[in-house]
Design a protein around this motif. Structure first.
Motif, PDB file in Angstrom:
ATOM      1  N   GLY A 155      37.294  35.225  49.746  1.00 48.63           N
ATOM      2  CA  GLY A 155      38.729  35.471  49.640  1.00 48.63           C
ATOM      3  C   GLY A 155      39.535  34.230  49.307  1.00 48.63           C
ATOM      4  O   GLY A 155      40.757  34.237  49.376  1.00 48.63           O
ATOM      5  N   ASN A 157      40.309  30.635  46.670  1.00 47.54           N
ATOM      6  CA  ASN A 157      40.621  30.427  45.246  1.00 47.54           C
ATOM      7  C   ASN A 157      39.405  30.650  44.359  1.00 47.54           C
ATOM      8  O   ASN A 157      39.515  31.217  43.281  1.00 47.54           O
ATOM      9  CB  ASN A 157      41.136  29.000  45.024  1.00 47.54           C
ATOM     10  CG  ASN A 157      42.628  28.912  45.223  1.00 47.54           C
ATOM     11  OD1 ASN A 157      43.331  29.916  45.157  1.00 47.54           O
ATOM     12  ND2 ASN A 157      43.110  27.717  45.476  1.00 47.54           N
ATOM     13  N   SER A 158      38.233  30.190  44.821  1.00 51.11           N
ATOM     14  CA  SER A 158      37.021  30.347  43.998  1.00 51.11           C
ATOM     15  C   SER A 158      36.729  31.822  43.768  1.00 51.11           C
ATOM     16  O   SER A 158      36.453  32.239  42.647  1.00 51.11           O
ATOM     17  CB  SER A 158      35.796  29.727  44.677  1.00 51.11           C
ATOM     18  OG  SER A 158      35.956  28.369  44.797  1.00 51.11           O
ATOM     19  N   GLU A 161      39.292  33.322  41.420  1.00 52.76           N
ATOM     20  CA  GLU A 161      39.104  32.789  40.066  1.00 52.76           C
ATOM     21  C   GLU A 161      37.856  33.410  39.422  1.00 52.76           C
ATOM     22  O   GLU A 161      37.873  33.794  38.263  1.00 52.76           O
ATOM     23  CB  GLU A 161      38.966  31.267  40.147  1.00 52.76           C
ATOM     24  CG  GLU A 161      39.440  30.567  38.911  1.00 52.76           C
ATOM     25  CD  GLU A 161      39.574  29.070  39.156  1.00 52.76           C
ATOM     26  OE1 GLU A 161      40.702  28.599  39.252  1.00 52.76           O
ATOM     27  OE2 GLU A 161      38.540  28.383  39.257  1.00 52.76           O
ATOM     28  N   ARG A 178      36.250  39.669  54.036  1.00 52.88           N
ATOM     29  CA  ARG A 178      36.014  40.024  55.447  1.00 52.88           C
ATOM     30  C   ARG A 178      37.301  40.243  56.249  1.00 52.88           C
ATOM     31  O   ARG A 178      37.241  40.695  57.379  1.00 52.88           O
ATOM     32  CB  ARG A 178      35.166  38.939  56.107  1.00 52.88           C
ATOM     33  CG  ARG A 178      35.825  37.568  56.168  1.00 52.88           C
ATOM     34  CD  ARG A 178      34.873  36.563  56.784  1.00 52.88           C
ATOM     35  NE  ARG A 178      35.433  35.221  56.809  1.00 52.88           N
ATOM     36  CZ  ARG A 178      34.781  34.170  57.268  1.00 52.88           C
ATOM     37  NH1 ARG A 178      33.554  34.300  57.717  1.00 52.88           N
ATOM     38  NH2 ARG A 178      35.347  32.977  57.266  1.00 52.88           N
ATOM     39  N   ARG A 179      38.450  39.862  55.669  1.00 56.08           N
ATOM     40  CA  ARG A 179      39.723  40.055  56.389  1.00 56.08           C
ATOM     41  C   ARG A 179      40.638  40.970  55.571  1.00 56.08           C
ATOM     42  O   ARG A 179      40.245  41.460  54.523  1.00 56.08           O
ATOM     43  CB  ARG A 179      40.415  38.707  56.597  1.00 56.08           C
ATOM     44  CG  ARG A 179      39.690  37.819  57.567  1.00 56.08           C
ATOM     45  CD  ARG A 179      40.521  36.593  57.914  1.00 56.08           C
ATOM     46  NE  ARG A 179      40.729  35.700  56.787  1.00 56.08           N
ATOM     47  CZ  ARG A 179      41.894  35.179  56.444  1.00 56.08           C
ATOM     48  NH1 ARG A 179      42.977  35.477  57.130  1.00 56.08           N
ATOM     49  NH2 ARG A 179      42.001  34.350  55.408  1.00 56.08           N
ATOM     50  N   ARG A 183      42.815  34.202  51.229  1.00 56.75           N
ATOM     51  CA  ARG A 183      43.173  32.813  51.464  1.00 56.75           C
ATOM     52  C   ARG A 183      43.709  32.167  50.174  1.00 56.75           C
ATOM     53  O   ARG A 183      44.391  31.156  50.216  1.00 56.75           O
ATOM     54  CB  ARG A 183      41.883  32.094  51.914  1.00 56.75           C
ATOM     55  CG  ARG A 183      42.002  30.644  52.229  1.00 56.75           C
ATOM     56  CD  ARG A 183      40.634  30.119  52.624  1.00 56.75           C
ATOM     57  NE  ARG A 183      40.194  30.686  53.890  1.00 56.75           N
ATOM     58  CZ  ARG A 183      40.535  30.216  55.079  1.00 56.75           C
ATOM     59  NH1 ARG A 183      41.305  29.156  55.168  1.00 56.75           N
ATOM     60  NH2 ARG A 183      40.111  30.777  56.187  1.00 56.75           N
TER      61      ARG A 183
END
Ligand code: NDP
Length: 329
Positions: A155, A157-158, A161, A178-179, A183
């Protein structure tokens, strides 16, 4: 028996950044020593087809590419020592590094190119299908999933992207997190949510990577994921041809902690447009300092920069050891 070494350029790490630094340093007559670490060749040795390293019209194999880089570095005069650096002292020149086999290295400059490793989930089937449907690099492997369905796990940036990048090829991209919130930066999230090919599965973890042996194929391939909703514990199966694990990387910097400035994730900080660290004469190149691009070719570019900067540093500052002392080492 342990040995004493002295060099103008000590290169720690043997991925594309390290070997490229070695090639440039050796060709500048700096007689580099490269300490190859416990995973010689780095991350490319655990990949299969490489199609994005320039210079090769047809796909090449990652391990083969690294063998070639090693041979090239040796052919131009790099001394390669197979050991793992356990301790360093960057308080004065010559800098010092001690290896696990007891070898002691003194160096006028140091290039750190110890890389990073992708984090894996560690769940069932993940290792079995790695390279056969499971990957940690969409830039490297996304191309193989043209008009197929894929999943991205994570969750940050990677993950976002990678999911957006995969929409260029895949017919559908499912992001599993998972949430119930990401992020990743807000702007990235907005792009993700607006994309017609993307679906997000919230509050869920991958319990198993599932695959089968297709007829006529030598190896089994990924066919789906068993996903568990962490709120109600419901388990469902998602059919995908590829799964990209994007839950972060760990830079291999523990030995340099307290010796160099790092960010709070352990990546070595370097000056803008440079590989210079906060210690003059110590350089960082490749994934150990780069959490954005993480490509073999960008790592190689940074290795080149580091060697050129080390050469310039020595030209400006000279060496700290007299020739006779160096010869005795
Ligand atoms: P992050 O640590 O930012 O994110 C990792 C994600 O994976 C989190 O969402 C985390 O979940 C999830 N995760 C971690 N462990 C597990 C697990 N065991 N099971 C399931 N999910 C898990 O890593 P990134 O690689 O995304 O980014 C690293 C750094 O690089 C960040 O500072 C990022 O901003 C930067 N970066 C910047 C880019 C850019 O500017 N273009 C591109 C890529 C990275 P949770 O949220 O619940 O903790």
């Amino acid at each position: 028996m342990s040995a004493q070494h002295y060099t103008k350029v000590l290169i720690i790490g043997s991925g594309p950044a390290g070997y490229t630094a070695a090639i440039y340093a050796a060709r500048a007559n700096l007689e580099p020593i490269l300490v190859s670490g416990d995973k010689p060749g780095g991350q490319l040795t655990i990949t299969t087809d490489v199609e994005n390293y320039p210079g090769f019209a047809d796909p090449i194999q990652g391990p083969w590419l690294m063998d070639q880089m090693k041979a090239q570095a040796e052919n131009v005069g790099t001394k390669i020592v197979s050991a793992m650096i356990k301790d360093v002292d960057f308080s004065a020149r010559p800098f010092k590094a001690v290896a696990d086999n007891g070898d002691v290295f003194e160096a006028e400059t140091v290039v750190i190119s110890t890389g990073a490793t992708a984090r894996w989930l560690g769940t069932e089937g993940e290792e079995k299908y790695r390279g056969f449907g499971v990957s940690a690099c969409a830039t490297c492997d996304g191309f193989f999933y043209r008009n197929r369905e894929v999943a991205v796990i994570g969750g940050g940036n990677s993950a976002v992207e990678e999911a957006l990048f995969l929409t260029n090829f895949a017919s559908k991209v499912t992001l599993i997190h998972r949430r119930d919130e990401l992020r990743a930066e807000r702007i990235m999230q907005e792009r993700l949510f607006a994309h017609e090919k993307v679906e997000v599965i919230w509050d869920s973890v991958v319990e198993e990577f599932v695959g089968e042996q297709p007829e006529g194929m030598p190896m089994p391939g990924l066919t789906g994921l068993k996903i568990r909703n962490v709120k109600d514990n419901n388990v469902s199966e998602l059919k995908v041809d590829g799964a990209f694990v994007a839950i972060g990387h760990d830079p291999a910097t523990s030995v340099f902690k307290g010796h160099l400035e790092m960010d709070d994730e352990g990546y070595i900080l370097s000056a803008p447009n440079s590989t210079a660290t906060n210690i003059a004469g110590v350089y960082a190149a490749g994934d150990v300092t780069d959490k954005i691009y993480r490509q073999a070719v960008t790592a190689a570019g940074m290795g080149c920069m580091a060697a050129l900067e080390a050469d310039k540093f020595i030209a400006e500052h000279g060496v700290s050891k007299k020739k006779t002392e160096a010869a005795a080492a």
